[in-house]
Write a protein that holds these residues in place. Sequence first.
Motif, short mmCIF file in Angstrom:
data_model
loop_
_atom_site.label_atom_id
_atom_site.label_comp_id
_atom_site.label_asym_id
_atom_site.label_seq_id
_atom_site.Cartn_x
_atom_site.Cartn_y
_atom_site.Cartn_z
N ARG A 449 0.84 -1.19 0.00
CA ARG A 449 0.00 0.00 0.00
C ARG A 449 0.87 1.24 0.00
NH1 ARG A 449 -3.47 -2.32 -2.01
NH2 ARG A 449 -5.01 -3.65 -1.01
N SER A 450 0.59 2.14 -0.92
CA SER A 450 1.38 3.36 -1.04
C SER A 450 1.17 4.27 0.16
CB SER A 450 0.99 4.12 -2.31
OG SER A 450 1.59 5.39 -2.33
N SER A 451 2.25 4.97 0.56
CA SER A 451 2.15 5.97 1.63
C SER A 451 2.45 7.36 1.09
CB SER A 451 3.15 5.63 2.74
OG SER A 451 4.47 5.63 2.24
N PHE A 452 2.41 7.51 -0.22
CA PHE A 452 2.80 8.76 -0.90
C PHE A 452 1.79 9.88 -0.62
CE2 PHE A 452 2.85 11.47 -4.71
CZ PHE A 452 4.20 11.75 -4.82
N ARG A 453 2.29 11.02 -0.17
CA ARG A 453 1.47 12.21 0.05
C ARG A 453 2.29 13.45 -0.28
NH1 ARG A 453 -1.30 8.55 0.25
NH2 ARG A 453 -2.88 7.92 1.75
N PRO A 454 1.69 14.47 -0.90
CA PRO A 454 2.45 15.71 -1.14
C PRO A 454 2.88 16.34 0.18
CG PRO A 454 0.35 15.73 -2.32
CD PRO A 454 0.31 14.56 -1.37
N ALA A 455 4.08 16.93 0.19
CA ALA A 455 4.58 17.65 1.36
C ALA A 455 5.15 18.97 0.87
CB ALA A 455 5.64 16.81 2.08
N TYR A 456 5.57 19.82 1.81
CA TYR A 456 6.00 21.17 1.44
C TYR A 456 7.22 21.13 0.53
CZ TYR A 456 2.86 22.55 5.23
OH TYR A 456 1.77 22.72 6.03
N ASN A 457 8.28 20.44 0.96
CA ASN A 457 9.50 20.40 0.16
C ASN A 457 9.24 19.77 -1.21
OD1 ASN A 457 11.83 18.38 -0.69
ND2 ASN A 457 12.82 20.17 0.23
N MET A 458 8.48 18.68 -1.21
CA MET A 458 8.15 18.03 -2.47
C MET A 458 7.40 18.99 -3.39
SD MET A 458 5.50 14.91 -3.26
CE MET A 458 6.12 13.82 -2.02
N SER A 459 6.42 19.69 -2.85
CA SER A 459 5.58 20.57 -3.66
C SER A 459 6.38 21.72 -4.25
CB SER A 459 4.42 21.11 -2.82
OG SER A 459 3.61 20.06 -2.34
N ILE A 460 7.25 22.33 -3.44
CA ILE A 460 8.03 23.48 -3.93
C ILE A 460 9.00 23.03 -5.01
CG2 ILE A 460 10.05 23.51 -2.39
CD1 ILE A 460 7.90 26.56 -2.75
N ASN A 461 9.57 21.83 -4.86
CA ASN A 461 10.47 21.31 -5.89
C ASN A 461 9.73 20.95 -7.16
OD1 ASN A 461 13.42 21.02 -5.15
ND2 ASN A 461 12.51 20.18 -3.29
#
Length: 906
Positions: A449-461
């Motif tokens: 099961r995926s645990s992938f979620r957008p986060a601040y650092n990921m989003s800005i990059n």
Amino acid sequence: MELEVFAAQLKFSLDRFQSEACRALEAGHGVLVCAPTGAGKTVVGEFAVHLALASGRKCFYTTPIKALSNQKYAELVERYGKASVGLLTGDSSINPQAPVVVMTTEVLRNMLYADSDLLRGLSHVVMDEVHYLADRFRGAVWEEVILHLSEDVRLVSLSATVSNAEEFGSWMATVRGDTEVIVDEVRPVPLWQHIMVGRRMFDLFDNDAQAQDPAARLVVDRELVRHLKQREAAARLESWEPRGRVRGGRGGNTNYRPPARPEVIARLDEDGLLPAITFIFSRAGCDAAVAQCLRSRLKLTTEEQAAEIAEIIDRHTGALPKADLAVLGYWEWREGIERGIAGHHAGMLPAFRHAVEELFVKGLVRAVFATETLALGINMPARTVVLERLVKYNGETHAELTPGEYTQLTGRAGRRGIDIEGHAVVLWQPGIEATEVAGLASTRTFPLRSSFRPAYNMSINLIDRMGARESRSLLERSFAQYQADRSVVGLVRTVERNDAALAQLADQLGGVDGEFFEYAQLRERVRARERQLERQGRTDRRQDAVESLTALRRGDVIAIPVGRRSGLAVVLEVDSDATDPRPLVLTEDKWAGRVSAAEFPMPAKALGTMRLPKFVDHHTARSRRDLAAALRSTGIVAPGRYGKRRSPASSDRELATLRRALRSHPCHSSPDREQLNRIGERYNKLARETETLRQKVAATTNSLARTFDRILGLLGERDYIEQGELGAAGATGHGITENGRRLARIYSESDLLVAECLRHGAWKGLGPAELAAVVSSMVYESRQDGDVGDRGPTGPIRHALGETVQLWSALRADEVRHRLPLTREPDLGFVTAVYKWARGEPLVDALLAAGDRGQALSAGDFVRWCRQVIDLLDQVHSTAPDPEVRSAASKAVGAIRRGVVAVDAA
């Protein structure tokens, strides 16, 4: 063919699944290989290295943890030489320009975001232990890498056996192109399952029946079942009391004592089942097991082996400061290892842990007591795995092992090329059922099961690299969204079926424009309002009860109106918790315990008071008896009737209006009313269920993109993205501000809070040790709830922490408003410890300062947290806008990296 060249270099012939995967890889396909622990998946990864070198290109070999990276680096250096292999982890940078570089997955993710020059010429990436993408803390990194890697890079994904490999492979093919899925469920070394009862070893399954018919269903061994029944019957007889009561819980046998650990190891040694790993789900339990063996006469090594062990120990620990050896427990640890016995857990000093790993692989340490972290990919196979319990603490509660966890732990048993079979042994104790163990051992369903979620650092990059539109598109291609959308397919079909059924029911009511359909809807509005008022009444009653319980004082005499404890009680301890107060009371029936709002449908009211001793020991029967007698002698009487609260429905105007409209409706007097009412109720119930499903579909579809948009909204408000660039989903450009570029280079669970502290100058004016102390609050997590440490040993530290907490509080409020996951509160539990250490104070003082509830922090934990502080300080050094903060961060890194922290920094 390169496969023939590669295979000729091996000391063994390739298995079918290895050959199949390698051929696919040489044909230019990506591969996903799922196979049991020890099956030899890494051979496929090593072939990818061979292909890259043969073509003059590069291969990156990624692993989830530094220990695995170091292990794989050593193996590849042995094969290809130091000049061809590099290593990149948070602590080490060796030959990064090499054609083959081993690294942790986070390092590769950061390189992709930075568009590093090291990516040039990359043809293959091996992702070892790719099932880590299910990890709720770090799993997103794997998906980020998979989604960001250039399409011309061949991806080799190596995973433990999972039941939804085809689903995962299908997603990989969607986002990476042609990907072959190779699944092998056959263990290279057969595994025999046992239960040890006392000192007797039983087979778990009837192996004779299985040998006669391999396709037959696994059956629990009859002799084991018979023996356990006899033991339980004997236990019931032994524990029988004159009153006809059986002591003990499940199995009725509280007097049973499992064999001591030295006895278990000795028994395994007699049967030739060593080396063995005993999994104990507690660090303290592992240390206690080693100490227990040292107190016995157990010795598993010869004098020659002990001498060889001493040489390896000296090589790993020779650089440790002599003054710290005693506080590190070095001498006890060394004695155990020289006798062939050791512990293995994250609380150990890395130098100790790595020495144990090397000695175990060499066969010099023959009994290891380990926590489950050992099962996460480190190359330490054994002949036998022992499980003391089938329950472990998962961070929130004690939970039973899942089949996946059981298989991962027991998968360590059986060394390929050494053992002809492996053995898994469960130590029996009352409460363990043979069928329960059999279920764990025979189940093969472990979905990924995926645990992938957008986060601040990921989003800005993401928006810096590709803009908003493409970022949303990438998020919608994630495995998390892929799984969510597949789950939605079934929900949508259900909604469609329900819509068809609703249309038929509406026709039976005369159509949606008919009078009886209108009447049915009016009845539904009446019911909905009644349900709403009932919920409101329950909420109001609970709130009144909560307020009344928090207002009680010690010595108040109250009446408990309902439940087994109803009657008079005196308050021994108050509880001011505003959400769930649970005051400690003693009843007139001599029961002492905590009561909750659920036991007070009417507010608690002090009927009087009584004087209590300064200290009341409610645990002793005599104290309870005396207090209950005193309570009865007060003369206070519990009310005979407690009265009834008035229902909100009795005075609600809206409900009264709806009921009048219902009674005056023409259909109310229809002779077919009851029959049509039943149809109307079915329609309304189905309509409610369908609306719930619609909401679930809406919440699931594009859920990651919606979270991403909320993150952009918050970042725009806080000047990380240019506000004018924010817009609808079709917007293509997002300007990244200077603050945003800083955030893009901060990789931390509290990334935005760190960026905010740097932006607002919260850490200006601090010396190196003081900055290290404050930065530690961003990474440290106390092992005990509520332990947030002191406010800091110096004024500047206390001031900086105060500003940090204020910024966190403001950020949290914005996250609530934007409906985003909340940044965790700064934890001050490591502040004083790292301050003392960075100032050059002794290790023992730092360990005591970092202790939880008076107990010193373990050396391994201390080193691990220090290295995480160093990692974040490095980021502060490279991103802080203030030159003084950058300088202090650089000096702090040097101050922390000394003694035990500098030794064996792997």
